[in-house]
Every structure is written in structure tokens, then in C-alpha cells.
Scaffold this motif. Structure first.
Motif, PDB file in Angstrom:
ATOM      1  N   GLY A  76       0.980  -7.239  -4.854  1.00  0.00           N
ATOM      2  CA  GLY A  76      -0.273  -7.309  -4.116  1.00  0.00           C
ATOM      3  C   GLY A  76      -1.232  -8.202  -4.872  1.00  0.00           C
ATOM      4  N   ASP A 118       3.451 -11.148  -3.369  1.00  0.00           N
ATOM      5  CA  ASP A 118       2.696 -10.850  -2.152  1.00  0.00           C
ATOM      6  C   ASP A 118       3.535 -11.267  -0.952  1.00  0.00           C
ATOM      7  OD1 ASP A 118      -0.603 -10.320  -1.782  1.00  0.00           O
ATOM      8  OD2 ASP A 118       0.457 -11.037  -0.012  1.00  0.00           O
ATOM      9  N   VAL A 131      -1.906  -3.107  -4.076  1.00  0.00           N
ATOM     10  CA  VAL A 131      -2.134  -3.395  -2.661  1.00  0.00           C
ATOM     11  C   VAL A 131      -3.345  -2.610  -2.152  1.00  0.00           C
ATOM     12  CG1 VAL A 131       0.278  -3.935  -2.241  1.00  0.00           C
ATOM     13  CG2 VAL A 131      -0.527  -1.588  -1.953  1.00  0.00           C
ATOM     14  N   THR A 179      -5.800  -0.220   0.240  1.00  0.00           N
ATOM     15  CA  THR A 179      -5.754   1.083   0.926  1.00  0.00           C
ATOM     16  C   THR A 179      -6.947   1.155   1.865  1.00  0.00           C
ATOM     17  OG1 THR A 179      -6.912   2.104  -0.950  1.00  0.00           O
ATOM     18  CG2 THR A 179      -4.511   2.277  -0.912  1.00  0.00           C
ATOM     19  N   ARG A 222      -0.191   2.894   4.028  1.00  0.00           N
ATOM     20  CA  ARG A 222       1.040   2.204   4.438  1.00  0.00           C
ATOM     21  C   ARG A 222       1.445   1.103   3.472  1.00  0.00           C
ATOM     22  NH1 ARG A 222      -0.293   0.501  10.444  1.00  0.00           N
ATOM     23  NH2 ARG A 222      -2.347   0.277   9.458  1.00  0.00           N
ATOM     24  N   HIS A 223       0.475   0.357   2.960  1.00  0.00           N
ATOM     25  CA  HIS A 223       0.809  -0.757   2.065  1.00  0.00           C
ATOM     26  C   HIS A 223       1.325  -0.247   0.716  1.00  0.00           C
ATOM     27  CE1 HIS A 223      -0.933  -3.327   5.052  1.00  0.00           C
ATOM     28  NE2 HIS A 223      -2.151  -2.846   4.877  1.00  0.00           N
TER      29      HIS A 223
END
Length: 441
Positions: free
Chosen positions: A7, A30, A84, A86, A98-99
Motif C-alpha cells: 500500500g 501497490d 493500506v 481503511t 476490505r483492503h
């Protein structure tokens, strides 16, 4: 050491560049190939002071490179940082994980065969308490030899490089001595410089970030609630804040009355914190956070109403200049920007609105195409009936009120951030209003 950063948004890009800068070999990963191409060329996808030069230096030395492949990340590193986003779920207010889940689930199969060495997955994303425990089970099911820890970030946009290289504390929630020892080794240059290291369990580490943001949000909301009281009583909120801040138990930081907070952290985090507490049956313990959120949001409407009164009671046929689009200075981030929320509300009430910002005009124009924008403060203020100071960029404190008075139609100013010199503006003929300071009128 060889690290991966999964990320490469705001947290990830800064963390990757800083870890390379202190001597580690770093691979940033990424799913966005355009972002990877920009970072490979030394171009960060956002404005952050000092990051561009550091990024270019790290790439040029070969200590930092980028990829879109989790398989390559698994081969490259023995410690993997999950950075990542949120984002807030638009319906429930909870954090959308989900990420984070996709990053862990995507990486884990490639770690299955790394039995010959201890692989560490470390979360930096802001998550609800209990997330690390749940993800550890998922990670171990796919990669039994991998460990998981949580190491929250405490970055301030506009100061993120400094906050990474000279943090006030490093918090690590680990399940094993090995995981904590690995992170101590990674951060050794910072620890050697005197940064405190706080080792704890994953749940406490998750809560440190959430509780810290909730407390900061509470201080901002509290002083803005006091600004409302000052408006109704004739008291001055800046003097009140100064006097309160002299108490060492309270402190002056974040007792800044005005338009309130925005951005990608405080609003999202206090809402997600509240939702998670309610899920755990502990909602009454943090019920005050909903009130803090309401106070903060109400500041935007109060600013609009203040400006409308200064405009004669109506925005119809009025030109309004807005100084500031980013949610805070030294950033081009417009996520949940109070300034743009006010600007758009003023527009919807009938005014012609022109917005200036030193860094965030491109982002703001893409998100608010109905607003007008100017790259020069003077152009933004031409024939304005009201000027709204909504983001406290230092450039606005350096403006010449007398010179600006020659280009507006009516010298009327709302200082929604309470950072301009009222004496200088009034001496130049301006009518000035500010939240919590009724005596200015």
C-alpha cells in the motif's frame, strides 16, 4: 534489512521512503500501476513537504523500488508492513477493512513455504480493536510460520516525514518476543536517537491510535463548544483558550477554536471507534464521541451562517472568496475538508464562490466542479462581498489587508480559523467576524 511496504498511499509512501532513508532495502507494492510508475520516477502522488527529495534520493540509491506483485514482495522481504487504507463505510460509519484483509489474504499464500525463516507481517493501518487477533488467525491458516504484529502510525499530514524519522513514540503490539525484537532492530536508528519504544499486545496497540485521535478530537470539539458559549455571552474564546492552556494538566495544543477538524483520520477514526465500541456492547463508554462529532460538524454550518449575516442576510447576488481548500495547511488533501464543505454550502445558498489554495486547487476542482477556483489570492478576491479564511496557510497570515481591500467590493472577512491579526485588518477598513469572538463586531 529487507522490508516490503504494501500500500503506497499516504502512510505507505512516507514509510517506504523513510525506511529506505535510514538504511533498509525497501520494496513498495501497490495494485495501482500508475501510482507505482510515478513513485518509481520519484514523484509522490500527493503533496507532503520533504517527501519528494527523500523519495528521489532513495530510488536513486537503489534502496527503494516499487512493484505491483505480492509474489515479488514475499520473495524480497522478511518483514512486510501493511499500509493500506481503511476508509469509513458510508452506511454504518465503521471502518472498511476490505483492503487490509485483501493485503493479508493476498500475501499469505506466498509466505506458506517460508518455514526456514521467521516472516513477520506488521500492520500500520488504523483498524478497530480486535482486528489483529482476527487477521492473525487467517494468516496462520495460510502461512503457519508467519507472525503478525501491529505498529500504528501517528503521522500528521504536513509533518509526516518528521513524524516518521523523529516520532514521539513507537508502539508495537506483538504476540512473540521475536516479532518485537525484529521491529526494535528495524527502528534501531530511531531508538538510538532517543525515541521511546512501547511494547504491548496487539489490542492495546490498536487502541492507542484510536484513543489518541479520539482525545485530540475531543479537545478541538470542546474548545469549539466553548466558542459557542462565548458567542452567546460576549466572552473571547482566544483568551479563554490561552488561559486554559497555561494549565500544565490541560496544555494549549489542539485548543484552537475555529472551523474544526477534517481530513482522513480524526472524523473517520472517532466514528469507527464509536461503532466498534457499540458492537462490543460498550457504546455508553464512548457516547460522548458522537456529541464531539456533532459539535465539530456544526462548526461548518455556524461559519456559513456567520458569513451570511456579514453578507447582509442573503448570499443571493453575492461574490464570496474562500481562502483555503485543503483540510489543513501543508497538505493538498481535501478529504472531509471543512473549507470545501463550507464553500459548497455557500454556493448552494446562492453565492458565486471562488476558491484559492496554495496546493489543493487541482484536487478540489476535481471533487467540486461547481465551484470556481483561482491560482492567485488577488484573483480569488476580485469584487468579493465577503472573504472567508478557512484553511490556516501561513501565506494568508502574510497578506496585506490594505492592498486586498482595493480589489474586493466589500471589505468583509470571516476568520474561521482565528489566526489572522484582527487589529491589522480592522485598521485597513475591514469588518471582521470570527467564531467565539463577538467583540470583534
Amino acid at each position: 534489512m529487507r522490508l516490503t511496504v504494501i500500500g503506497t498511499g499516504y502512510v505507505g509512501a512516507v514509510h517506504a521512503a523513510c525506511m529506505a532513508d535510514i538504511g533498509h532495502e525497501v520494496l513498495g507494492v501497490d495494485i495501482d500501476p500508475e501510482r507505482i510508475a510515478a513513485l518509481t520516477g520519484g514523484r509522490p502522488p500527493f503533496f507532503e513537504p520533504g517527501l519528494s527529495k527523500m523519495l528521489m534520493r532513495a530510488v536513486d540509491t537503489g534502496r527503494l523500488r516499487f512493484s505491483t506483485s505480492l509474489a515479488e514482495a514475499a520473495r524480497f522481504g522478511d518483514t512486510h508492513f501493511i499500509c493500506v487504507g481503511t476508509p469509513q463505510d458510508p452506511d454504518s460509519g465503521a471502518a472498511d477493512l476490505r483492503h487490509v484483509e485483501a493485503a493479508v489474504d493476498g500475501l499469505a499464500p506466498y509466505l506458506r513455504d517460508r518455514w526456514y525463516e521467521r516472516v513477520l507481517v506488521t500492520g500500520k493501518s488504523t483498524v478497530p480493536v480486535g482486528t489483529a487477533d482476527r487477521l492473525a488467525g487467517r494468516l496462520h491458516a495460510a502461512a503457519p510460520y508467519a507472525d503478525l504484529a501491529w505498529n500504528p502510525e501517528f503521522l500528521r499530514e504536513g509533518c509526516a516525514v518528521q513524524d516518521t524519522l523523529r516520532p514521539e513514540r513507537i508502539v508495537v503490539g506483538a504476540r512473540s518476543e521475536h516479532a518485537e525484537a525484529r521491529l526494535r532492530e528495524i527502528y534501531a536508528p530511531l531508538l538510538d536517537a532517543g525515541t521511546p519504544f512501547i511494547g504491548t499486545d496487539p489490542a492495546t496497540a490498536e487502541l492507542v491510535k484510536l484513543a489518541s485521535n479520539a482525545f485530540l478530537a475531543t479537545k478541538i470539539s470542546f474548545i469549539n463548544a466553548m466558542a459557542e458559549i462565548c458567542d452567546g455571552t460576549g466572552a473571547d474564546v482566544l483568551t479563554l483558550a490561552e488561559a486554559m492552556g497555561r494549565d500544565s494538566r490541560i496544555g494549549s495544543r489542539f485548543l484552537a477554536p475555529g472551523l474544526g477538524f477534517g481530513g482522513s483520520c480524526l472524523p473517520k477514526d472517532i466514528r469507527a471507534f464509536t461503532v466498534r465500541a457499540e458492537e462490543l456492547g460498550l457504546g455508553r463508554s464512548v457516547a460522548f464521541l458522537r456529541q464531539m462529532d456533532e459539535i465539530n460538524t456544526r462548526q461548518r454550518l455556524r461559519t456559513v451562517d456567520l458569513a451570511q449575516r456579514l453578507a447582509g442576510g442573503s448570499f443571493a447576488d453575492r461574490n464570496v472568496a474562500v481562502l483555503g481548500a485543503a483540510f489543513k495547511p501543508r497538505s493538498d488533501d481535501i478529504r472531509d475538508s471543512p473549507a470545501l464543505a463550507v464553500a459548497d454550502t455557500v454556493r448552494r445558498r446562492g453565492a458565486q464562490v471562488r476558491v484559492h489554495d496554495p496546493e489543493a486547487v487541482d484536487n478540489a476542482r476535481a471533487a467540486y466542479p461547481a465551484l470556481q477556483f483561482a491560482l492567485d489570492v488577488t484573483k480569488a478576491c476580485e469584487r468579493a462581498d465577503v472573504v472567508l479564511h478557512l484553511t490556516e496557510w501561513p501565506q494568508y497570515q502574510e497578506l496585506d489587508p490594505a492592498a486586498l481591500a482595493t480589489v474586493v467590493r466589500v471589505p468583509a472577512l470571516v476568520d474561521a480559523r482565528n489566526t489572522l491579526d484582527p487589529a491589522a485588518w480592522r485598521a485597513a477598513g475591514w469588518t471582521l467576524r470570527a467564531p467565539g469572538r463577538p467583540r470583534l463586531g
